[in-house]
Design an enzyme around this catalytic site. Structure first.
Site, mmCIF file in Angstrom:
data_model
loop_
_atom_site.group_PDB
_atom_site.id
_atom_site.type_symbol
_atom_site.label_atom_id
_atom_site.label_comp_id
_atom_site.label_asym_id
_atom_site.label_seq_id
_atom_site.Cartn_x
_atom_site.Cartn_y
_atom_site.Cartn_z
ATOM 1 N N GLY A 181 12.614 8.847 20.193
ATOM 2 C CA GLY A 181 11.231 8.534 19.893
ATOM 3 C C GLY A 181 10.295 9.718 20.088
ATOM 4 C CG HIS A 182 6.062 8.969 19.654
ATOM 5 N ND1 HIS A 182 5.176 8.243 18.910
ATOM 6 C CD2 HIS A 182 6.129 8.330 20.847
ATOM 7 C CE1 HIS A 182 4.717 7.234 19.617
ATOM 8 N NE2 HIS A 182 5.286 7.266 20.797
#
EC number: 2.3.1.191
Length: 349
Positions: free
Chosen positions: A258-259
């Site tokens: 994920g970011h």
């Protein structure tokens, strides 16, 4: 319509090599057998013939080792006496790593398999004006390189891969077929397997009763040197800072990153792991398959997490963890044993 399907040979049979050369590659000592023995190939211990090299590193295969017909065996000193008479013995510290070094010498095409012949930029590829490619870059048919991208010498962009505007890719990299790379900086010797997606926007929404408002993701992905990323893995770009993958880290197939995730150096992440946004893995962390890591937690340096676990709190460096939620393995095993005893005591009712 009838046709003949001959048996395909994907990796060429290596040339004959002496046992002394094998020992050099493996950094091993020949403690039994002649240095002039000719090795014709490699094989599992149970399928080996008189010209084969094998390795032994797991006592679960001891019965197979005892009946092997191999010419020679790579083995740790503690297991050398288990190699049957008539089989040459090469003693090394880590047989599996030694085996890897030998295979890389015998089968170099298996390290980075080639999809097709050719060099330079295919006539069927698109490289936009303003892209900068050093000498020795290969761009295969169907690939697209956007303006402003920079690619270092020795890098291969496989068929149908897409390189976004402004992306920087170092030297001696492989960008796998059907991969996409955008908003990213890649170091040297980065290997992306087919279907990898790097730099798409992360899953960011400001939720509300009237609908969910998309939050623009304005960070990048930074992949350091000697990173390998498995097929169909996805790495989201940062939301407001960078997603980072440290030097030497190895990531298996179908992993979701994920970011804002920060992964340290020389980590190992096995297939189907999910790393939620803004979590941190310090150096040398190892995570087993199908484990989930909650956002904003930190896994300390050298920690190991068992497969199919859920990490929802910080984990200390150097520990071994497992379970849902993840906890020290000794505690986890005690809890599993206690539940089993309760179930048995209840008679299944």
């Amino acid at each position: 319509m009838a046709f003949l399907m001959s048996e395909p040979i994907f990796f060429k049979t290596p040339d004959t090599v002496s046992l002394s050369k094998i020992a050099d590659w493996a950094e091993a000592d020949i403690v039994r057998g002649s240095a002039d023995i000719e090795i014709l190939g490699v094989a599992p211990v149970e399928d080996a013939d008189a010209g084969s090299l094998v390795f032994f590193d797991n006592t679960a295969y001891l019965d197979k080792l005892s009946g092997t017909a191999a010419a020679a065996c790579l083995v740790a000193e503690k297991h050398a006496a288990k190699v049957p008479e008539g089989v040459a013995v090469l003693v090394c510290r880590e047989p599996y790593r030694a085996w890897a070094k030998v295979l890389a010498q015998l089968f170099p095409d298996a390290v980075v398999p080639a999809y097709g012949a050719g060099s330079g930029v295919s006539e069927r590829a698109v490289v936009e004006d303003g892209a900068l490619l050093e000498d020795g870059v290969v761009v295969e048919a169907g690939a697209f390189v956007s303006k402003g991208a920079e690619i270092g010498s020795g890098t291969v962009v496989r068929a149908n891969a897409v390189i976004g505007a402004g992306v920087r890719i170092g030297r001696d990299c492989v960008i796998g077929a059907n991969s996409t790379v955008q908003f990213a900086l890649l170091g040297n010797c980065v290997y992306l397997h087919p279907g990898v997606c790097i730099g798409q926007d992360g899953f960011g929404y400001a939720m509300g009763p009237g609908g969910h408002l998309k939050v623009p993701q304005i960070g990048r992905v930074v992949v350091q040197d000697d990173v390998e990323i498995g097929a169909n893995t996805t790495v989201d770009r940062g939301a407001n800072r960078d997603t980072i993958i440290g030097e030497g880290t190895k990531i298996d197939n179908q992993v979701q990153i994920g970011h804002n995730v920060v992964i340290g150096r020389h980590c190992v992440i096995v297939s189907q792991v999910g790393l939620s946004g803004s979590c941190t893995l310090e150096d040398y962390v190892a995570i087993g398959g199908q484990t989930g890591v909650r956002g904003h937690v930190t896994i300390g340096m050298g920690a190991q997490v068992a497969a199919v676990s859920v990490v929802n709190t910080d984990l200390d460096a150097g520990g071994r963890y497992g379970g849902t939620p993840a906890k020290p393995v000794k505690q986890w095993f005690r809890e599993v044993a206690a539940v089993r005893k309760l179930a048995e005591r209840g008679g299944g009712t």
